[in-house]
Every structure is written in C-alpha cells, then in structure tokens.
Design a protein around this motif. Structure first.
Motif, mmCIF file in Angstrom:
data_model
loop_
_atom_site.group_PDB
_atom_site.id
_atom_site.type_symbol
_atom_site.label_atom_id
_atom_site.label_comp_id
_atom_site.label_asym_id
_atom_site.label_seq_id
_atom_site.Cartn_x
_atom_site.Cartn_y
_atom_site.Cartn_z
ATOM 1 N N ASN A 242 3.506 7.603 0.835
ATOM 2 C CA ASN A 242 3.483 8.877 0.118
ATOM 3 C C ASN A 242 3.219 10.051 1.077
ATOM 4 O OD1 ASN A 242 3.952 10.090 -2.357
ATOM 5 N ND2 ASN A 242 1.774 10.243 -2.871
ATOM 6 N N TYR A 277 -1.607 1.924 -0.524
ATOM 7 C CA TYR A 277 -0.563 1.991 -1.550
ATOM 8 C C TYR A 277 -1.157 1.946 -2.956
ATOM 9 C CZ TYR A 277 4.089 1.936 -3.424
ATOM 10 O OH TYR A 277 5.225 2.308 -4.086
ATOM 11 N N THR A 278 -2.136 1.099 -3.153
ATOM 12 C CA THR A 278 -2.782 1.017 -4.466
ATOM 13 C C THR A 278 -3.394 2.362 -4.848
ATOM 14 O OG1 THR A 278 -3.269 -1.329 -4.110
ATOM 15 C CG2 THR A 278 -4.515 -0.196 -5.821
ATOM 16 N N LYS A 279 -3.982 3.039 -3.881
ATOM 17 C CA LYS A 279 -4.574 4.345 -4.129
ATOM 18 C C LYS A 279 -3.495 5.394 -4.412
ATOM 19 C CE LYS A 279 -8.015 5.408 -1.565
ATOM 20 N NZ LYS A 279 -8.856 5.795 -0.391
ATOM 21 N N ALA A 280 -2.356 5.320 -3.697
ATOM 22 C CA ALA A 280 -1.290 6.306 -3.864
ATOM 23 C C ALA A 280 -0.542 6.122 -5.173
ATOM 24 C CB ALA A 280 -0.323 6.230 -2.694
ATOM 25 N N ALA A 281 -0.458 4.885 -5.665
ATOM 26 C CA ALA A 281 0.258 4.609 -6.917
ATOM 27 C C ALA A 281 -0.683 4.851 -8.089
ATOM 28 C CB ALA A 281 0.781 3.176 -6.913
ATOM 29 N N SER A 282 -1.121 6.082 -8.255
ATOM 30 C CA SER A 282 -2.152 6.408 -9.243
ATOM 31 C C SER A 282 -1.676 6.295 -10.686
ATOM 32 C CB SER A 282 -2.673 7.831 -8.991
ATOM 33 O OG SER A 282 -1.604 8.759 -9.012
ATOM 34 N N ASN A 283 -0.363 6.378 -10.899
ATOM 35 C CA ASN A 283 0.146 6.284 -12.273
ATOM 36 C C ASN A 283 0.610 4.880 -12.628
ATOM 37 O OD1 ASN A 283 2.297 6.299 -10.534
ATOM 38 N ND2 ASN A 283 3.594 7.611 -11.797
ATOM 39 N N LYS A 285 -0.727 0.637 -12.874
ATOM 40 C CA LYS A 285 -1.906 -0.219 -12.990
ATOM 41 C C LYS A 285 -1.699 -1.513 -12.202
ATOM 42 C CE LYS A 285 -4.574 -2.864 -16.387
ATOM 43 N NZ LYS A 285 -4.680 -3.258 -17.814
ATOM 44 N N THR A 300 1.101 2.703 -16.575
ATOM 45 C CA THR A 300 -0.079 3.089 -17.361
ATOM 46 C C THR A 300 0.302 3.977 -18.536
ATOM 47 O OG1 THR A 300 -0.420 4.993 -15.899
ATOM 48 C CG2 THR A 300 -1.605 2.961 -15.370
#
Length: 391
Positions: A242, A277-283, A285, A300
């Motif tokens: 991102n 990546y987990t942090k960047a994919a905020s929308n 789950k 989500t």
C-alpha cells in the motif's frame, strides 16, 4: 519509460528445442509454441511434435531447465529418433559447465546425463537423443532436425501435471533453445514469454515480431542474472505494501519460476510482510488460512473489498513490479480470498521466488545476450503481427 512507476498486474506459466541455421528459412524469425495452464497443478503445458509420431509430446514448461526431456516409452514412437554418441558435439555441449553428462568411458557408446525434475527436485539418468522437430513460427510452419533431448525413465514424471510426458527447459545452458538458436543464427539469445490459462505463448522471436511494435516499446527493462543452477533472477531493492516500504534489508534476489504456482518469501521476510499487509487491509477481516496460503480474508461489509497492492522496487524505487487484483488474490470459495504470496521457509539462496500467479498475463522479454528482462502489459494494436489466441 523507467522514469515513471510501472503498474503491473500479474497472474500464473513454455518450450525448448534445437535447430541449425541451414534449416531456418529467411521468413522464419523463431519458433513459437502455444502454452496452457493445468488447473490442478498450476503448471504450464506446451506441446511439440517430434519425428513421425502421430501424437505431440506434452511437456511442463520449466523456465530454468537446461534441456528438454521426456519418457520416450510413454507411447511416443518415432522411427527417426536416434541416440547421441558420447563423442558427438551435442554430448560435448551437454558437458560444458557441469558434470552431468558422461559416455561411460567409451566415446562410441551413448551419451548419458543426469536429468532433474525441477518440480519435485529428483534426478535420474537419461540418454541424450535427437529427432526431427515440427514447429510453428511467427510467419509459417516448418520442420527442423537436430532437436536434442533426453529420454528418461517413467518414474521421473512424478509431480507433473496429468498427461505430461516430461519437462521443456528454457534455461541458459549450452543445449537450451536460446543458446543453440543464437549460436546457429548469430543473433542475440532471447525468449518471449506470455503466460495465460488458455492462450499463452513462448517464442524465440522478438517481442516486436510476436506482439507488435506498440507492445515492444512499452516494456520496461531490469538487469537479469542467472545462478549456477540456471535460475533466472532479478534484484528487488525494496518491498512496499500500500505504498509503505517494509523494514526488510535489500537488495533481495527474486527467482522467476514457472514450476512454483505462487510467489514465496523467505520466512523472516514473510513475517514482516504478513504483519504489514494485515494492518493495511483494514476493510477486510483475517480468517483462518487455507493451505497452502498464509493470509486469508473475508469482507467486513457487503461491498467489494479493495485489497492493497504490493510493489517490488527493482533497480530503483521508480521501476516497480506491481502485484494486485487477480495477480495477488486467490478465491478459495465461501467468500474467502487468500493472498497468492506464501511462506517459503528458510530459503537464503532465493529469498523471493516469483511464481506463476505473479507472471501470468504479461509479456516478458528475456534478452539473454544483454542479460536484461523486459516486462509490461500486452498492448493490442492493429500493427500486432501475431496473437496467441490465433494459435
């Protein structure tokens, strides 16, 4: 071209042979083979016609393979096939740079060599042989003799796609297609590769001959290196998720492979990548991963999730290989999507292996004479001289 960021959307991947200059007509710029993807294994299958056999030989494409090999007892009978002697030029070429070939101490005997199945990492002893090759070119159909290949035992087919009879190597070895063709025609060694589920192509013609001038001029180039084992690789200066650079020390060697379906990252790099990546994919789950993947998500909300892109910066931060969309995500069903970038374990030799998912759908120009790799999206134009769909 290299002054602006290149956004590449990439996805999952070819053929080898030998020809002599006296048998290449002026209208034949190089050989062209159609390539398709096997759905169950993700391997790429090319077909070639050898000798007077009624059926073609189906081969799994191995980008780093040093030669073509197949199980000669698997129903492919050709009266024009013959074994190569230990004193032949073909056997001598097979010996250059390695100790895989031998003639059992007698130059009048057949040429033995160790053949490797790169899909599963096993080897077997094979015999070097030759036969007549029928091929398609950019402009015509033709026949060529002196195709060198190895005949191998049936058990070496383990791990290959159903129906495949061997491997088609496209490496930089002395008896590979680009090396032999360049030696006989005094032209630069090169390969044009375009991977696709149903209409891929591999050719020894230039990108311009195969896809047209517009596509050829749109490619961006990065230095290409070859390891002692024959693998093609590029250097990755940094990885971004991102747009944010990961705290991973570069440059990193990224091997290009048609035998690995998904890109792999060395375990310590993958740990940093997965967290970012987990942090960047905020929308999205995170959900329990589905093998072989390590990162899987669901939406989500009722809307479509926009997953962050992954950028590989190459010789500079301005030259990037972008991975997103179909080239990044694998739909495993039930509303779950997984990243096609997986944990590759403790691989210090190749900390990154770019698999078929990240290579498919883009034109790749392996300029082996100049050690450069050109990459970019295929551009359709009325000036295009060839279309893989027409194969």
């Amino acid at each position: 071209m290299a002054s602006s960021c290149l956004n590449l959307f990439v996805f999952s991947f070819l053929s080898v042979l030998l020809i002599t200059k006296s048998q290449i007509s002026d209208s034949v710029n190089g050989v062209v083979f159609p390539v398709t993807r096997d759905l169950s294994t993700g391997q790429y299958i090319a077909e070639i016609r050898l000798g007077d056999a009624s059926e073609p030989v189906k081969l799994v494409v191995d980008l780093a393979g040093p030669l073509l090999w197949f199980d000669c007892s698997s129903g492919h009978i050709s009266s024009s096939r013959s074994l190569v002697s230990g004193s032949s030029s073909g056997c001598l070429k097979a010996k250059i740079g390695n100790d895989r070939a031998s003639s059992r101490g007698d130059q009048n005997t057949d040429c033995d060599l160790l053949v490797r199945n790169g899909a599963v990492g096993v080897t077997a002893r094979g015999e070097l042989a030759t036969d007549v090759l029928s091929f398609g070119s950019v402009s015509s159909q033709g026949t060529v003799v002196d195709l060198l290949f190895a005949c191998t035992p049936p058990w070496l087919l383990r791990g290959l796609a159903s129906g495949a009879q061997g491997l088609m190597g496209l490496g930089k070895a002395q008896i590979s297609l680009p090396s032999q063709l360049a030696a006989e025609t005094n032209e630069r060694r090169r390969l044009t590769v375009y991977l696709s589920p149903s209409n891929g192509v591999v050719s020894t013609s230039s990108v311009e001959d195969v896809f047209g001038t517009v596509t050829s001029r749109s490619l961006v180039y990065t230095p290409l290196s070859t390891s002692s084992s024959g693998d093609y690789s590029i250097n990755v200066k940094s990885i971004r998720v991102n747009g944010k650079k990961l705290s991973v020390e570069g440059p990193l060697s990224a091997e290009l492979s048609t035998l690995v379906p998904y890109t792999t990252l060395e375990s310590s790099i993958f740990a940093v990548f997965a967290e970012a990546y987990t942090k960047a994919a905020s929308n999205a789950k995170p959900v329990a991963p589905v093998a072989p993947f390590g990162l899987c998500f669901t939406s989500t909300s009722s809307g479509e999730v926009e997953f962050p892109a992954v950028d590989l910066a190459l010789q500079s931060e301005m030259v990037r290989w972008r991975i997103q969309g179909k080239n990044l995500l694998v739909d495993v069903g039930g509303g779950v999507q997984c990243l096609g970038i997986v944990n590759g374990g403790s691989n210090r030799v190749s900390p990154i292996i770019m698999g078929g998912l990240q290579l498919e759908g883009f034109v790749l120009d392996f300029d082996l004479g100049n050690s450069m790799l050109g990459f970019g999206q295929r551009t359709r134009s009325t000036s295009d001289s060839f279309r893989p769909e027409a194969l």
